[in-house]
Scaffold this active site. Structure first.
Site, PDB file in Angstrom:
ATOM      1  N   CYS A 198      96.430  35.862  20.100  1.00  0.00           N
ATOM      2  CA  CYS A 198      97.502  36.837  20.173  1.00  0.00           C
ATOM      3  C   CYS A 198      98.834  36.124  20.376  1.00  0.00           C
ATOM      4  CB  CYS A 198      97.268  37.764  21.348  1.00  0.00           C
ATOM      5  SG  CYS A 198      95.642  38.504  21.358  1.00  0.00           S
ATOM      6  N   ARG A 253     100.248  33.405  13.157  1.00  0.00           N
ATOM      7  CA  ARG A 253      99.049  33.175  13.962  1.00  0.00           C
ATOM      8  C   ARG A 253      97.898  34.081  13.544  1.00  0.00           C
ATOM      9  NH1 ARG A 253     100.798  31.213  19.394  1.00  0.00           N
ATOM     10  NH2 ARG A 253      99.083  32.318  20.348  1.00  0.00           N
ATOM     11  N   TRP A 261      95.124  39.792  18.135  1.00  0.00           N
ATOM     12  CA  TRP A 261      93.969  39.329  17.353  1.00  0.00           C
ATOM     13  C   TRP A 261      92.777  39.768  18.174  1.00  0.00           C
ATOM     14  CZ3 TRP A 261      92.103  36.861  13.084  1.00  0.00           C
ATOM     15  CH2 TRP A 261      90.895  36.186  13.193  1.00  0.00           C
ATOM     16  N   ASN A 269      97.519  37.229  26.440  1.00  0.00           N
ATOM     17  CA  ASN A 269      96.851  36.339  25.503  1.00  0.00           C
ATOM     18  C   ASN A 269      95.790  35.605  26.304  1.00  0.00           C
ATOM     19  OD1 ASN A 269      96.190  34.642  23.462  1.00  0.00           O
ATOM     20  ND2 ASN A 269      98.131  33.540  23.402  1.00  0.00           N
ATOM     21  N   GLY A 270      94.535  35.643  25.857  1.00  0.00           N
ATOM     22  CA  GLY A 270      93.473  34.969  26.594  1.00  0.00           C
ATOM     23  C   GLY A 270      92.265  35.870  26.708  1.00  0.00           C
ATOM     24  N   GLU A 327      78.011  18.045   7.690  1.00  0.00           N
ATOM     25  CA  GLU A 327      79.326  18.604   7.994  1.00  0.00           C
ATOM     26  C   GLU A 327      80.426  17.548   7.847  1.00  0.00           C
ATOM     27  OE1 GLU A 327      80.502  21.376   8.093  1.00  0.00           O
ATOM     28  OE2 GLU A 327      82.368  21.266   9.227  1.00  0.00           O
ATOM     29  N   LYS A 386      83.522  18.014   5.315  1.00  0.00           N
ATOM     30  CA  LYS A 386      84.938  17.962   5.732  1.00  0.00           C
ATOM     31  C   LYS A 386      85.676  16.920   4.905  1.00  0.00           C
ATOM     32  CE  LYS A 386      85.412  20.887   7.351  1.00  0.00           C
ATOM     33  NZ  LYS A 386      84.507  21.884   7.836  1.00  0.00           N
ATOM     34  N   GLU A 433      86.092  18.010   1.084  1.00  0.00           N
ATOM     35  CA  GLU A 433      86.947  19.158   0.756  1.00  0.00           C
ATOM     36  C   GLU A 433      88.434  18.884   0.983  1.00  0.00           C
ATOM     37  OE1 GLU A 433      86.447  22.820   3.015  1.00  0.00           O
ATOM     38  OE2 GLU A 433      85.742  21.685   4.733  1.00  0.00           O
ATOM     39  N   HIS A 488      64.883   7.150  -0.714  1.00  0.00           N
ATOM     40  CA  HIS A 488      64.149   7.875  -1.762  1.00  0.00           C
ATOM     41  C   HIS A 488      65.050   8.161  -2.963  1.00  0.00           C
ATOM     42  CE1 HIS A 488      60.669   8.197   0.801  1.00  0.00           C
ATOM     43  NE2 HIS A 488      61.440   8.644   1.773  1.00  0.00           N
ATOM     44  N   LYS A 544      90.039  30.488   1.965  1.00  0.00           N
ATOM     45  CA  LYS A 544      89.561  30.578   3.347  1.00  0.00           C
ATOM     46  C   LYS A 544      88.338  31.483   3.446  1.00  0.00           C
ATOM     47  CE  LYS A 544      89.592  29.672   7.684  1.00  0.00           C
ATOM     48  NZ  LYS A 544      88.957  28.381   8.008  1.00  0.00           N
TER      49      LYS A 544
HETATM   50  C1  F6R Z   1      84.311  24.508   5.033  1.00  0.00           C
HETATM   51  C2  F6R Z   1      84.414  25.957   5.119  1.00  0.00           C
HETATM   52  C3  F6R Z   1      83.432  26.767   4.371  1.00  0.00           C
HETATM   53  C4  F6R Z   1      83.035  28.024   5.176  1.00  0.00           C
HETATM   54  C5  F6R Z   1      82.179  28.948   4.305  1.00  0.00           C
HETATM   55  C6  F6R Z   1      81.674  30.134   5.093  1.00  0.00           C
HETATM   56  O1  F6R Z   1      85.266  23.863   5.832  1.00  0.00           O
HETATM   57  O2  F6R Z   1      85.291  26.486   5.749  1.00  0.00           O
HETATM   58  O3  F6R Z   1      82.302  26.029   4.020  1.00  0.00           O
HETATM   59  O4  F6R Z   1      82.312  27.595   6.296  1.00  0.00           O
HETATM   60  O5  F6R Z   1      82.939  29.384   3.205  1.00  0.00           O
HETATM   61  O6  F6R Z   1      82.743  30.897   5.555  1.00  0.00           O
HETATM   62  P1  F6R Z   1      82.522  31.990   6.675  1.00  0.00           P
HETATM   63  O7  F6R Z   1      82.130  31.257   7.910  1.00  0.00           O
HETATM   64  O8  F6R Z   1      83.853  32.673   6.800  1.00  0.00           O
HETATM   65  O9  F6R Z   1      81.444  32.892   6.210  1.00  0.00           O
END
Ligand code: F6R
Length: 594
Positions: free
Chosen positions: A2, A27, A71, A97-98, A467, A471, A474, A490, A589
């Site tokens: 928030c 935000r 939020w 906020n919190g 992971e 990271k 991407e 393998h 996103k």
């Molecule tokens: C990678 C990333 C994506 C999401 C995936 C699922 O950094 O952000 O792999 O993890 O698109 O997204 P949500 O969690 O929103 O279902």
């Protein structure tokens, strides 16, 4: 998270508050509101954008007021849950906020004492507590109220007939913007930069009383003079809290995210919050479905639950779940999704519901589609994640999984106690990883010269290898693959050599000795070897070309510290390569198509 703002001066408060709220929009928020005091208190709030609020709000008269962008964390986005929140008399307004961990207990107590609550929020208990303790001195009432509260907060309090704002913070930032014949209070700097660049940063436990000509700060009961700073950032820089990218800011937020997400669940103040989910479901048939980073959290969860509850967990990538024919009757299903809007995950949820399963969602977005489809939702409290690459949401998802596994654990009570203690220490451990940023940055410069990288590990850190690779690929566009260390021979061995570094994630658990063997195999094939290992691991220091050390934690928590280190490694590698880190090409996103 928030955003909050307070204004006191000679000018009409309403347009200033609305403008400041616009500066906090970055935000992320779902509702907003303002309160302005003249003789009485007037409030206007709704689940709308700030622009819409400004268009429809009546004119509120007064030169002192507070505002909020919400939020949602407790209760869906709605007019009644939007801030500011009032007490029974309608004279005290609070923006917050919190997260208040013990709000349910406080709400019950206050209700029994005759207070009437209208919202589902945790914040509303604060205005009622202040009302309860008010005996002619607002500052003292706020202090007394906060003594009852367990949790994190940055608050501003406004009271009808009192030409002042009272502010307080704990584990949530709060600043005072200083100007001539007017002052501001805000959750962060961008909110006030249109009016002043003179800022006092409030510290933990501070209570500030702000009038138009005066700022009084008490720290743990003692009067202090706040040090004024001149902010030289642009509004855009300030929105990232001075970090160059949202991703870096979000990586650095993780100690707070761990505290906030765990706060509501493992707080001794609210033991009853443990009584969620799956009491009647068949735990032996547990299924976890997710995509991308959230799927990697699910994979870590499989090891956590395996170790603590002693049951097998089936994990499925949501997009492939469509083709799985077997959904055993009585399956207890969990979906993990930061956004709560990922199309593949939602489709899997619907299929599970049609098959008669009880579905629990772990999500970061209150009121998201996933939370509406689910029978029960467990919220992560990561706050809005703006960078496309998921970082803090992953850590928050792990926190929920640790808590769930501990809630159903079948291990010795001493082990449970020790792990609960370990969880409480995690923010500190993660901070130590963040403090090692300069070293990680140097290694990222080295890594940035390569075009192919393997990440390897075993056991609970195998998903961390996945992971780490995700990271890196991407955001830096380096081709990276996560592999179970035992699988490398393998097939992928054919690719090893001087131009293909391997990053080995090494934990001090039952995988350790075999990982050392795998590292030697990789070195024998001429690949540069970078290791991520616990501090004080001399065997790794000798074997690896480069070592990133992480603090010692119980091996079950090693995915947390290791992932944070790999997030920083990916970030600085991408930065060195000049990539558009927050918005990588071709990615969104939230992926709302199948
Ligand atoms: C990678 C990333 C994506 C999401 C995936 C699922 O950094 O952000 O792999 O993890 O698109 O997204 P949500 O969690 O929103 O279902």
């Amino acid at each position: 998270m928030c955003g909050i703002i307070g204004y006191i001066g000679d000018k009409s408060a309403q347009p200033i508050l609305l403008n400041c709220l616009k500066r906090l929009e970055y935000r992320g928020y779902d509702s907003c509101g303002i309160a302005v005091a003249a003789g009485s208190l007037e409030v206007y709030k709704d689940a709308v954008r700030v622009e819409e609020l400004a268009r429809v709000a009546p004119q509120l008269n007064g030169t002192v007021g507070i505002g909020h962008t919400r939020w949602a964390t407790h209760g869906e986005p709605s007019q009644v849950n939007a801030h500011p929140h009032l007490d029974c008399s309608g004279k005290i307004a609070v923006v917050h906020n919190g997260v208040i961990n013990n709000f349910q207990r406080l709400k019950r107590q206050l209700t029994a004492e005759g207070h009437n609550f209208v919202s589902e929020t945790d914040t509303e208990v604060i205005s009622h507590l202040i009302e309860k303790y008010y005996a002619g001195n607002l500052e003292k009432a706020v202090e007394a109220a906060l003594r009852d509260v367990d949790g994190s907060y940055a608050i501003i309090v406004l009271m009808a007939g009192e030409p002042k704002l009272v502010a307080a913070r704990k584990d949530s930032p709060l600043i005072i913007g200083v100007s001539d014949r007017e002052n501001f209070i805000a959750s962060d700097v961008p909110a006030i930069l249109d009016y002043t660049s003179r800022v006092i940063y409030l510290e933990e436990g501070d209570i500030g009383v702000v009038t138009k000509d005066n700022i009084k700060i008490r720290r743990h009961g003692t009067k202090v003079v706040g040090k004024e700073h001149k902010v030289l950032w642009s509004v855009e820089d300030a929105q990232k809290a001075g970090y160059e990218h949202f991703m870096l800011k979000e990586i650095h937020e993780q100690p707070r995210v761990i505290r906030d997400t765990l706060g509501g669940y493992i707080s001794a103040a609210e033991p009853e919050t443990k009584l969620v989910m799956m009491t009647e479901a068949n735990l032996e048939n547990m299924l976890v479905v997710a995509c991308g980073t959230a799927y990697h959290a699910a994979l870590v969860g499989k090891y956590i639950v395996g170790e603590l509850v002693g049951i097998p967990v089936r994990t499925e990538i949501a997009c492939e779940f469509t083709y799985c024919h077997q959904i055993p009757a009585g399956t207890a299903a969990i979906v993990i999704t930061q956004s709560g809007e990922t199309a593949d995950t939602l489709k899997a949820m619907k299929r599970l519901k049609e098959a008669g399963c009880r579905v629990v969602a772990i999500t970061n977005v209150v009121g998201s589609t996933a939370s509406r489809i689910a029978d029960q939702t467990i919220y992560t409290r990561a706050g809005p994640e703006i960078s496309v690459a998921a970082t803090k949401s992953f850590t928050a998802q792990l926190m929920v999984l640790y808590w769930l596994a501990l809630s159903y654990s079948r291990v010795d009570i001493r082990r449970v106690d020790s792990l609960t203690m370990g969880l409480r220490q995690l923010p500190e451990k993660v901070q130590q990883v963040l403090d090692n940023e300069d070293k990680i940055r140097q290694y990222a410069d080295y890594l940035s010269r390569y075009e192919n990288v393997f990440f390897i590990s075993r056991g609970i850190n195998f998903p961390v290898a996945l992971e780490g690779a995700l990271k890196l690929k991407e955001i830096s566009y380096i081709h990276a693959e996560g592999y179970a260390a035992g699988e490398l021979k393998h097939g992928p061995f054919a690719l090893l050599g001087a131009s293909t570094p391997v990053i080995a994630i090494v934990a001090r658990d039952n995988t350790y000795e075999t990982m050392l063997t795998n590292i030697k195999e990789v070195k024998a094939r001429g690949s540069p070897l970078m290791a991520l290992a616990e501090e004080g691991d001399e065997a790794i220091e000798e074997l690896a070309d480069l070592v990133i050390t992480v603090p010692r934690v119980d091996a079950i928590f090693s995915p947390v510290v290791n992932t944070v280190a790999l997030q920083l490694l990916a970030y600085y590698t991408a930065k060195q390569r000049g990539c558009p880190i927050d918005f990588p090409r071709n990615l969104a996103k939230s992926v709302t198509v199948e």
